[in-house]
Design an enzyme around this catalytic site. Structure first.
Site, PDB file in Angstrom:
ATOM      1  N   HIS A   1       5.703  10.988   5.139  1.00 21.80           N
ATOM      2  CA  HIS A   1       5.515  10.833   6.579  1.00 21.80           C
ATOM      3  C   HIS A   1       6.773  10.224   7.180  1.00 21.80           C
ATOM      4  CE1 HIS A   1       0.855  10.549   5.999  1.00 21.80           C
ATOM      5  NE2 HIS A   1       1.312  11.798   5.954  1.00 21.80           N
TER       6      HIS A   1
ATOM      7  N   HIS B   1       2.574   8.845   0.397  1.00 24.34           N
ATOM      8  CA  HIS B   1       1.232   8.662  -0.166  1.00 24.34           C
ATOM      9  C   HIS B   1       1.144   9.555  -1.392  1.00 24.34           C
ATOM     10  CE1 HIS B   1      -0.230   6.626   3.543  1.00 24.34           C
ATOM     11  NE2 HIS B   1       0.637   7.431   4.120  1.00 24.34           N
TER      12      HIS B   1
ATOM     13  N   HIS C   1       7.556   6.821   4.822  1.00 25.28           N
ATOM     14  CA  HIS C   1       6.808   6.298   3.676  1.00 25.28           C
ATOM     15  C   HIS C   1       6.086   7.468   3.010  1.00 25.28           C
ATOM     16  CE1 HIS C   1       3.942   6.223   7.064  1.00 25.28           C
ATOM     17  NE2 HIS C   1       3.067   6.603   6.144  1.00 25.28           N
TER      18      HIS C   1
ATOM     19  N   HIS D   1       0.807  -1.225   0.000  1.00 22.39           N
ATOM     20  CA  HIS D   1       0.000   0.000   0.000  1.00 22.39           C
ATOM     21  C   HIS D   1       0.840   1.275   0.000  1.00 22.39           C
ATOM     22  CE1 HIS D   1       0.207  -1.392   4.284  1.00 22.39           C
ATOM     23  NE2 HIS D   1       0.609  -0.157   4.456  1.00 22.39           N
TER      24      HIS D   1
ATOM     25  N   GLU E   1      -2.350  13.267   1.717  1.00 19.25           N
ATOM     26  CA  GLU E   1      -3.406  12.885   2.665  1.00 19.25           C
ATOM     27  C   GLU E   1      -3.986  14.131   3.335  1.00 19.25           C
ATOM     28  OE1 GLU E   1      -3.393   8.495   3.682  1.00 19.25           O
ATOM     29  OE2 GLU E   1      -1.899   9.369   5.032  1.00 19.25           O
TER      30      GLU E   1
ATOM     31  N   THR F   1      -2.900   6.871   9.635  1.00 19.62           N
ATOM     32  CA  THR F   1      -3.818   7.044   8.508  1.00 19.62           C
ATOM     33  C   THR F   1      -4.093   5.739   7.773  1.00 19.62           C
ATOM     34  OG1 THR F   1      -2.049   7.619   6.953  1.00 19.62           O
ATOM     35  CG2 THR F   1      -3.049   9.429   8.195  1.00 19.62           C
ATOM     36  N   THR F   2      -3.620   4.618   8.334  1.00 18.33           N
ATOM     37  CA  THR F   2      -3.945   3.286   7.809  1.00 18.33           C
ATOM     38  C   THR F   2      -4.433   2.438   8.978  1.00 18.33           C
ATOM     39  OG1 THR F   2      -1.653   2.569   8.140  1.00 18.33           O
ATOM     40  CG2 THR F   2      -2.247   3.347   5.938  1.00 18.33           C
TER      41      THR F   2
END
Length: 307
Positions: A142, A119, A117, A90, A129, A225-226
Site C-alpha cells: 500500500h 500486509h 507499508h 503490525h 488484504e 484497513t487498520t
C-alpha cells in the site's frame, strides 16, 4: 444491589476478555493475549463497523468500465530517497518525502506520497488484504497518498476523498527481485516492535511494475484497513503483480509482533460491499479481451491440427 453488581461484573469480564484498548489481527489472538480481533475492532473504533470498509473481494465480472480511469501520471516516482524503515507492531512502514505525486487515473486532484507499508501471510502463504475473484495473493503493498494541499495525514482523513492508496499484489517468483534487496536486508535489523533502521537509497518506481504496465486497475471508495478504519480513501488496486522469491516473502514472517510472536497474517479480512460499485480501467478490459483472443486463437489452432 445484586441486580447492579452482576452487569458490572459482566462488563468487567467483557473488557478483560476482549482487550478493548488493544486491536490485533486474528493471528495474534491467544489465551495469553486476548485482544480485539478484526471482527471486534468496532468495539473501540466505531468507524470499523461502517458501511464502506476496506479491503474487499473484487468480483471482476461485476466491475463496471469507467472511461475516466485514464493512465496515472507518476511524478518523481523515480526520485531516490533515504528514510527509516520501522516495525510498528503490525507491519513495516517507510516514510516517503512528499515530492512523489500521482494525478490522472480518475483522481479528483493531485495526491502526494506519504508512506508505504505491506500486509502478508505466513511464510509466503496467502496474505493480501484485497482479493480478486476470491484469490488471495501472498502479500500486498500500500502506497499511501494525501491531497497535495494537506500537510498531515490526520487532516487529510477528515476529507471524504482526502487519501488515495495504491494497492499492488505480490506473486511468488522462481528468482529473487533484486530491487527489493534494500528492504529485505533491512528487515533483519527490525524484528522487534518499534525498532527501526536506515533504509539505503531507494525509489518508489523500483518497488512497483513499470509505468507502462500500470494501465489495468480497479477503483472503489473505501477506508483505512487498520483502526480507526476512516472512510476517506480512494482505492486503486492494480492487476499487474510484483514478483518476489519465496525466500524474500519468508523474511517478512521473521518480524515479530509486540509480544514476540511471529508477525504473520497481518491482513484484515474482506469487508461487505454494501452496494458499492467497483470500477475498472480501460486497460483491464483490454487485458481480458487479449486473453480471450489468445484463448480463441489457441482453440482454433487446436481444432485445425490433423488427427
Amino acid at each position: 444491589m445484586q441486580q447492579l453488581i452482576l452487569p458490572v461484573l459482566l462488563a468487567s469480564f467483557w473488557t478483560i476478555c476482549t482487550g478493548s484498548a488493544d486491536w490485533c489481527y486474528q493471528s495474534q489472538f491467544t489465551c495469553d493475549h486476548q485482544c480485539n480481533t478484526p471482527d471486534k475492532w468496532n468495539l473501540a473504533h466505531s468507524d470499523c463497523g461502517g458501511k464502506y470498509q476496506s479491503p474487499i473481494n473484487i468480483v471482476t465480472r461485476k466491475t463496471l468500465k469507467d472511461e475516466r480511469l485514464t493512465p496515472f501520471e507518476f511524478n518523481n516516482y523515480q526520485q531516490i530517497f533515504r528514510d527509516t524503515i520501522k516495525n510498528n507492531g503490525h507491519s513495516v512502514k517507510v516514510g516517503v518525502p512528499h515530492l512523489s505525486t500521482i494525478s490522472g487515473g480518475g483522481l479528483p486532484t493531485t495526491y502526494k506520497a506519504v508512506q508505504f507499508h505491506m500486509h502478508w501471510g505466513k511464510h509466503g502463504g496467502p496474505g493480501s488484504e484485497h482479493t480478486i475473484d476470491g484469490e488471495q495473493y501472498p502479500m500486498e503493498l500500500h502506497i499511501v497518498h494525501m491531497k497535495h494541499h494537506y500537510t498531515d495525514l490526520t487532516t487529510a482523513l477528515s476529507d471524504p476523498e482526502g487519501v488515495a492508496v495504491l494497492g499492488f499484489f505480490y506473486e511468488r517468483s522462481n528468482s529473487a527481485n533484486r530491487k527489493y534487496d534494500p528492504i529485505t536486508n533491512a528487515l533483519r535489523s527490525i524484528t522487534i516492535t518499534n525498532s527501526n533502521t536506515s533504509l539505503p537509497s531507494i525509489s518508489l518506481a523500483q518497488l512497483i511494475p513499470a509505468e507502462q504496465n500500470l494501465t489495468s486497475f480497479y477503483r472503489y471508495k473505501g477506508s483505512l484497513t487498520t483502526p480507526g478504519c476512516t472512510e476517506a480513501v480512494i482505492w486503486t488496486v492494480f492487476e499487474n503483480t510484483i514478483p518476489l522469491s519465496m525466500d524474500q516473502l519468508r523474511v517478512f514472517s521473521d518480524l515479530q509482533f509486540h509480544d514476540g510472536k511471529p508477525m504473520v497474517g497481518n491482513f484484515r479480512p474482506v469487508q461487505p460491499l454494501n452496494g458499492r460499485q467497483v470500477f475498472r480501467s480501460g486497460g483491464a478490459v483490454i487485458l481480458v479481451s487479449s486473453t480471450l483472443l489468445l484463448a480463441a486463437i489457441a482453440t482454433a489452432l487446436g481444432l485445425s491440427q490433423p488427427n
